[in-house]
Write a protein that holds these residues in place. Sequence first.
Motif, mmCIF file in Angstrom:
data_model
loop_
_atom_site.group_PDB
_atom_site.id
_atom_site.type_symbol
_atom_site.label_atom_id
_atom_site.label_comp_id
_atom_site.label_asym_id
_atom_site.label_seq_id
_atom_site.Cartn_x
_atom_site.Cartn_y
_atom_site.Cartn_z
ATOM 1 N N VAL A 82 -11.630 -26.035 -24.997
ATOM 2 C CA VAL A 82 -12.940 -25.861 -24.368
ATOM 3 C C VAL A 82 -13.559 -27.218 -24.047
ATOM 4 C CG1 VAL A 82 -15.300 -25.015 -24.736
ATOM 5 C CG2 VAL A 82 -13.346 -23.582 -25.366
ATOM 6 N N ASN A 83 -13.311 -28.212 -24.892
ATOM 7 C CA ASN A 83 -13.858 -29.552 -24.637
ATOM 8 C C ASN A 83 -13.312 -30.143 -23.341
ATOM 9 O OD1 ASN A 83 -15.373 -29.465 -26.993
ATOM 10 N ND2 ASN A 83 -13.766 -30.410 -28.207
ATOM 11 N N GLU A 84 -12.046 -29.873 -23.052
ATOM 12 C CA GLU A 84 -11.468 -30.369 -21.801
ATOM 13 C C GLU A 84 -12.104 -29.664 -20.602
ATOM 14 O OE1 GLU A 84 -7.125 -31.334 -19.926
ATOM 15 O OE2 GLU A 84 -7.350 -29.394 -20.919
ATOM 16 N N TYR A 85 -12.178 -28.338 -20.654
ATOM 17 C CA TYR A 85 -12.815 -27.602 -19.562
ATOM 18 C C TYR A 85 -14.236 -28.103 -19.334
ATOM 19 C CZ TYR A 85 -9.264 -23.840 -19.665
ATOM 20 O OH TYR A 85 -8.106 -23.111 -19.590
ATOM 21 N N LEU A 86 -14.997 -28.263 -20.436
ATOM 22 C CA LEU A 86 -16.384 -28.687 -20.301
ATOM 23 C C LEU A 86 -16.498 -30.026 -19.585
ATOM 24 C CD1 LEU A 86 -17.921 -27.594 -23.719
ATOM 25 C CD2 LEU A 86 -18.415 -26.638 -21.448
ATOM 26 N N GLY A 95 -13.239 -25.197 -9.343
ATOM 27 C CA GLY A 95 -12.385 -24.167 -9.905
ATOM 28 C C GLY A 95 -11.224 -24.774 -10.661
ATOM 29 N N VAL A 96 -10.616 -23.959 -11.514
ATOM 30 C CA VAL A 96 -9.489 -24.422 -12.319
ATOM 31 C C VAL A 96 -8.362 -23.397 -12.268
ATOM 32 C CG1 VAL A 96 -10.992 -25.717 -13.898
ATOM 33 C CG2 VAL A 96 -10.353 -23.376 -14.474
ATOM 34 N N PRO A 101 -6.775 -17.805 -19.080
ATOM 35 C CA PRO A 101 -8.028 -17.511 -18.379
ATOM 36 C C PRO A 101 -9.174 -17.131 -19.313
ATOM 37 C CG PRO A 101 -6.383 -15.823 -17.914
ATOM 38 C CD PRO A 101 -5.697 -16.922 -18.654
ATOM 39 N N ASP A 102 -8.875 -16.532 -20.459
ATOM 40 C CA ASP A 102 -9.955 -16.185 -21.381
ATOM 41 C C ASP A 102 -10.664 -17.438 -21.882
ATOM 42 O OD1 ASP A 102 -7.494 -16.750 -22.689
ATOM 43 O OD2 ASP A 102 -8.144 -15.732 -24.510
ATOM 44 N N ARG A 108 -16.519 -21.774 -19.256
ATOM 45 C CA ARG A 108 -17.449 -21.712 -18.124
ATOM 46 C C ARG A 108 -18.773 -21.101 -18.562
ATOM 47 N NH1 ARG A 108 -18.705 -24.187 -13.422
ATOM 48 N NH2 ARG A 108 -19.688 -22.730 -12.016
ATOM 49 N N GLN A 109 -18.708 -20.067 -19.386
ATOM 50 C CA GLN A 109 -19.933 -19.450 -19.897
ATOM 51 C C GLN A 109 -20.717 -20.433 -20.758
ATOM 52 O OE1 GLN A 109 -18.155 -15.956 -21.665
ATOM 53 N NE2 GLN A 109 -18.641 -14.694 -19.891
#
Length: 117
Positions: A82-86, A95-96, A101-102, A108-109
Motif C-alpha cells: 500500500v505504501n508503494e501505491y500511495l 491508473g495502475v 487489484p484488491d 486508492r480508497q
Amino acid sequence: MATYADGVGPWKPYIVPMVGQFDAQGRMLDVNKDGKVNGMDASSGTPTTLIADAHKAGLAIHTWTFRNEARRLAYDYQGNPVNEYLQFYRLGIDGVFSDFPDTAVAARQAYLKELGR
C-alpha cells in the motif's frame, strides 16, 4: 504525441527509480543480508518528472506492474505494498496495472480518504 495517443504506460522505475548499492563488478549488494538480492535491498529514488510531463502534454499515465510480495518492494515501503501505491497516487498517476487489484483498490480508497473524498 497527444495528437495520436491518449496516454502512456511506462514501467514503474521510469517514474520512481529503485536505487541500490553495487560492488565494483556492477552487481547489486545484499544490503539487508538475507542471502537474496531483490527490491528489499534498494530504496525508492527521487521521482522523475514523467507524470507531470505527461499531464502537461495532455496525456494520461498508467504504470505497471504492482505486486504484493515484499521482495518486489523497495526497502522504504517497509514490506507494505500500500505504501508503494500511495506514493504513485500522491504523485498523480492516473491508473495502475496490478496483479493484486484488491490491494490497488484499498490503497486508492486510503488515498481518497487522505484527500477528504
